[in-house]
Write a protein that holds these residues in place. Structure first.
Motif, short mmCIF file in Angstrom:
data_model
loop_
_atom_site.label_atom_id
_atom_site.label_comp_id
_atom_site.label_asym_id
_atom_site.label_seq_id
_atom_site.Cartn_x
_atom_site.Cartn_y
_atom_site.Cartn_z
N ARG A 17 -4.66 2.90 5.31
CA ARG A 17 -4.05 3.78 4.29
C ARG A 17 -5.00 4.90 3.91
N PRO A 56 0.80 -1.23 0.00
CA PRO A 56 0.00 0.00 0.00
C PRO A 56 0.83 1.27 0.00
N LEU A 111 -10.70 -2.71 -3.84
CA LEU A 111 -9.65 -3.60 -3.36
C LEU A 111 -10.14 -5.04 -3.50
N LEU A 122 -4.12 5.84 -2.99
CA LEU A 122 -5.48 5.35 -3.11
C LEU A 122 -6.44 6.46 -3.51
N TRP A 131 -3.49 -2.59 4.64
CA TRP A 131 -4.28 -1.76 3.73
C TRP A 131 -5.36 -0.94 4.43
#
Length: 341
Positions: A92, A62, A73, A67, A89
């Motif tokens: 993040r 990540p 995901l 993102l 993850w």
């Protein structure tokens, strides 16, 4: 939507490849030699219609990707790696504020039934996916998928219940257009528990081999053990009150949607558990397949001695680096005696 495939092995690599070929933005997440090969040479992707090299962005985790609010995901790691992946993850940041756990959908494209529950501890929106996909992580940077006319069946629904709403419908539409059969199904968990029963023989496949050269194959003991471990699992699900169907019928139904054909230059190997031993990963998913049955048996006053034994044996193979199919005659005798064969 952009698809971030967390675990670009046999299943994740195939999903990512097909979505990429369908014109969707994809990021593959891998590690070690596989990541190095993806970055250096691209993804070698083989299917019955041919082989090709796909240049898909690949990252190690990540920290290597920013993102976005339109990201999806797709978790495709083995179940034993789920907790670590979720922890990495979930916190993040996403552009515009919030975290991945707060803002992004997480699709569990995995065997077993524990991954969604683990994910829901952290992620607000979790989608369960039943995966029926004959695919192989052949070598670093190389993935093959033998299904045709679709590469796999990816049945998806909301978790813990429901259809998953508009987001699930949009993801399913993308997958369907990319070469999968991807219906939305509120009853996806029934499919996943049925698949769990079908996966209970993976540990046996990994340690003994189910082909003509596997110990016990000639006298029918491997097939008898496979039937017995599945029947034991079905009895435990019944004791737990968990709806499921016959995994053999599931296989017949799946065969109406896809068939297996060869990929040029590649040979089909064993189950995903067999592949873990062959690659020497040091871990195997038996704890979340046979181990799930063992857990349910203990919770509901049932017995699962054969699943317990295969769980322990597969774990020992993985930890000590034993080769797939290297079960000794004495170990096979012990399993057959335990099964009353």
């Amino acid at each position: 939507m952009r698809y971030i495939i967390i675990g670009a092995g046999a299943v994740g690599g195939t999903i990512g490849a097909r979505l990429h070929e369908g014109g969707h933005e994809v990021v593959l997440v891998a590690r070690g030699a596989h990541l190095g090969a993806l970055r250096a040479d691209g993804l070698w992707f083989g299917t019955p219609e041919g082989v090709r090299t796909l240049r898909i962005p690949a990252v190690g985790g990540p920290e290597d990707v920013t993102l976005r609010p339109d990201d999806v995901l797709v978790l495709a790691v083995k179940s034993q790696d789920t907790a670590a992946a979720l922890a990495a993850w979930a916190p993040r940041p996403v552009d515009g504020g919030g975290t991945a756990a707060e803002r992004l959908p997480l699709v569990c494209a995995q065997n077993g039934v524990e991954n969604e529950r683990l994910a829901l501890r952290l992620f607000r929106e979790v989608l369960a996916m039943f995966v029926w996909m004959p695919s192989t992580h052949v070598a670093p940077g190389r993935v093959s998928a033998n299904g045709t006319p679709v590469s796999g069946i990816l049945r998806m629904g909301g978790y813990p219940s429901g259809s998953g709403g508009d987001r699930a419908a949009a993801i399913a539409a993308d997958l369907d257009a990319a070469g999968f059969s991807a219906p939305v199904d509120e009853g996806v968990l029934r499919w996943k528990y049925t698949k769990l029963l079908g996966n209970l023989g993976n540990a046996l496949d990994a340690v003994a081999g189910r082909g003509a050269d596997g110990p016990g194959a000639a006298d029918g003991r491997l097939e008898a053990l496979a039937e017995r471990v599945t029947a034991e699992g079905a009895a435990v699900l019944l004791a737990a009150g968990i709806p499921h169907d016959d995994p053999a019928e599931l296989g017949r139904e799946a065969g109406k949607t896809l068939r297996l054909e060869p990929v040029a230059g590649e040979e089909r190997t064993g189950s995903s558990s067999w592949q873990s031993l062959a690659r020497g990963t040091g871990s195997i998913e038996a704890d979340h397949l046979n181990g799930e049955i063992a857990l349910l048996a203990r919770l509901h006053g049932a017995a699962a001695p054969l699943n317990e034994a295969l769980q322990r044996l597969a774990g020992e193979f993985a930890r000590t680096g034993r080769a797939p199919g290297s079960l000794t005659p004495a170990e096979l005798d012990a399993l057959t005696a335990l099964a009353g064969l």
